[in-house]
Design an enzyme around this catalytic site. Structure first.
Site, PDB file in Angstrom:
ATOM      1  N   CYS A   1       0.831  -1.211   0.000  1.00  0.00           N
ATOM      2  CA  CYS A   1       0.000   0.000   0.000  1.00  0.00           C
ATOM      3  C   CYS A   1       0.861   1.255   0.000  1.00  0.00           C
ATOM      4  O   CYS A   1       0.381   2.342   0.322  1.00  0.00           O
ATOM      5  CB  CYS A   1      -0.949  -0.004   1.202  1.00  0.00           C
ATOM      6  SG  CYS A   1      -0.148  -0.168   2.803  1.00  0.00           S
TER       7      CYS A   1
ATOM      8  N   HIS B   1      -4.412  -4.150  -1.316  1.00  0.00           N
ATOM      9  CA  HIS B   1      -4.530  -3.679   0.067  1.00  0.00           C
ATOM     10  C   HIS B   1      -4.604  -2.162   0.151  1.00  0.00           C
ATOM     11  O   HIS B   1      -4.434  -1.591   1.224  1.00  0.00           O
ATOM     12  CB  HIS B   1      -3.365  -4.218   0.906  1.00  0.00           C
ATOM     13  CG  HIS B   1      -3.385  -5.709   1.020  1.00  0.00           C
ATOM     14  ND1 HIS B   1      -2.287  -6.460   1.386  1.00  0.00           N
ATOM     15  CD2 HIS B   1      -4.393  -6.609   0.822  1.00  0.00           C
ATOM     16  CE1 HIS B   1      -2.605  -7.742   1.402  1.00  0.00           C
ATOM     17  NE2 HIS B   1      -3.879  -7.849   1.063  1.00  0.00           N
TER      18      HIS B   1
ATOM     19  N   GLY C   1       9.368 -10.630  -4.094  1.00  0.00           N
ATOM     20  CA  GLY C   1       9.400 -10.052  -2.760  1.00  0.00           C
ATOM     21  C   GLY C   1       8.229 -10.419  -1.877  1.00  0.00           C
ATOM     22  O   GLY C   1       7.821  -9.630  -1.025  1.00  0.00           O
TER      23      GLY C   1
ATOM     24  N   CYS D   1     -15.652  15.290   0.799  1.00  0.00           N
ATOM     25  CA  CYS D   1     -15.744  15.301  -0.664  1.00  0.00           C
ATOM     26  C   CYS D   1     -16.023  16.714  -1.160  1.00  0.00           C
ATOM     27  O   CYS D   1     -16.889  17.416  -0.621  1.00  0.00           O
ATOM     28  CB  CYS D   1     -16.854  14.354  -1.105  1.00  0.00           C
ATOM     29  SG  CYS D   1     -17.129  14.320  -2.899  1.00  0.00           S
TER      30      CYS D   1
END
Length: 383
Positions: A169, A187, A268, A225
């Site tokens: 993330c 994620h 990884g 928003c």
């Protein structure tokens, strides 16, 4: 008399006997454990007799020891023999060239070169916590896309990689220039907050970490928003949560890419999390039709150009960082809504010349990592 026919005093006596037996068992376990730690030649006759009388405990303790050793070995960074590694790089480069539809799955290990800790490596978050050691908080705003991220982007530009599925993330794939349509950030992304009241969801890309006020099951960021005034939320999927957002998770594209893939390259990642997503592994297909799987857990500094995929590769420069063109600026009055360090273009990297220029024939495979040794590269079909 109580239920069961035993008086209160009898129940207490039975409980005392049970506890005494448990303590005796624990003491016997400690004795056997101490003996087993000795070399066989150093054990006395009495200790040998105790081991013979405690065969079940010996078997249990030896099983525990094997499991501990197995876990320890899995956390070690195993350095491959240089010749063996060259052979693996040759095989991997050939697989990338010949793949008809290559999907790359990435985990925390590709970001360690950007000073972001992984989870299960020798100095990973879970590893340190299991050892009772503290984990220092990393300033992710200082992280920049590594050679790994830039290599993946270049491979995508050359149509050698069709899609990237990441469990990270940190937003580094986005910042490396990989198109949004080519990434599934399962994620979430620390730089993106969304309004879920707008249809479709309205995204706000920021130049700072939006997760300062968020946590497990608590996702509101404190900003609203610009269109409908609803509270914005982050996009992070914590352990124990199920991701429901369309973007940046992009599960639809990840599932489609997995169904079309003939080759999957995992970089990884220990796969402890990714393997829990069955739709990423085409398990509904017969084994002969499932994609080939290549796993590279740790990196290699050696760059043998004769074994690499050679192509021009641009180094990362913040003047080229796409996040600045994607970002939505804060409105008046929102400047105090966070205290995280914001990304900025440094004067040192400004044009002319743009210091993020191309390298001549930079190797993509054979030297794309930021660590000095590798865990054994495995090649196998998903079963």
């Amino acid at each position: 008399m109580a239920a069961g026919g035993l008086s209160r005093s009898e129940r207490k006596a039975a409980e005392r006997v049970r506890r005494l037996r448990e303590e005796q068992q624990r003491e016997r376990l400690r004795q056997v454990s101490r003996i087993l730690r000795k070399a066989a030649a150093e054990r006395s006759a009495e200790e040998g007799r105790l081991l013979a009388e405690s065969a079940d405990l010996v078997t249990e303790l030896q099983g525990r020891s094997r499991r501990r050793e197995g876990l320890k070995r899995r956390q070690e960074e195993v350095c491959d023999d240089p010749e063996e590694l060259r052979g693996k790089v040759r095989e991997l480069a050939s697989a990338v060239r010949n793949a008809k539809y290559l999907v790359v799955y990435t985990g925390a290990g590709i970001s360690t070169a950007a000073s972001i800790p992984d989870y299960r490596g020798p100095n990973g978050v879970w590893t340190l916590l299991q050892k009772g050691r503290s984990v220092s908080a990393a300033d992710l705003s200082e992280a920049e896309p590594t050679l790994t991220h830039m290599s993946i982007t270049r491979l995508h530009e050359q149509k050698l990689v069709q899609h990237v599925v990441s469990q990270n993330c940190d937003g580094l794939h986005l910042r490396s220039g990989l198109p949004r349509t080519a990434i599934s950030e399962l994620h979430g992304n620390m730089y993106i907050e969304v309004c879920t009241s707008c249809v479709p969801n309205r995204e706000y890309v920021r130049v700072f970490d939006v997760t300062e006020r968020t946590a497990l099951h608590r996702h509101q960021t404190g900003r609203t928003c610009h269109k409908c005034g609803t509270q914005l939320r982050d996009t992070i999927v914590h352990f124990g949560e199920r991701g429901t957002l369309g973007q940046p998770l992009n599960w639809e594209a990840a599932t489609e890419a997995a169904s079309r893939a003939d080759t999957i390259l995992c970089l990884g990642s220990s796969l402890k999390v990714l393997k829990k997503y069955p739709r990423l592994w085409c398990m509904t297909k017969p084994p002969s039709r499932r994609p080939k799987l290549y796993i590279v857990n740790l990196g290699w500094e050696g760059r043998d150009r004769s074994q690499a995929l050679l192509m021009p590769l641009s180094l990362f420069g913040r003047w080229q960082d796409p996040i600045f063109s994607l970002a939505t600026p804060l409105r008046a009055g929102e400047e105090g809504s966070h205290s995280r360090k914001s990304l900025c273009r440094s004067r040192e990297e400004a044009p002319p010349g743009d210091r993020g220029g191309p390298l001549s024939s930079a190797p993509i495979l054979g030297g794309w990592f930021g660590r000095g040794c590798t865990k054994r590269t495995k090649r196998k079909k998903v079963t």
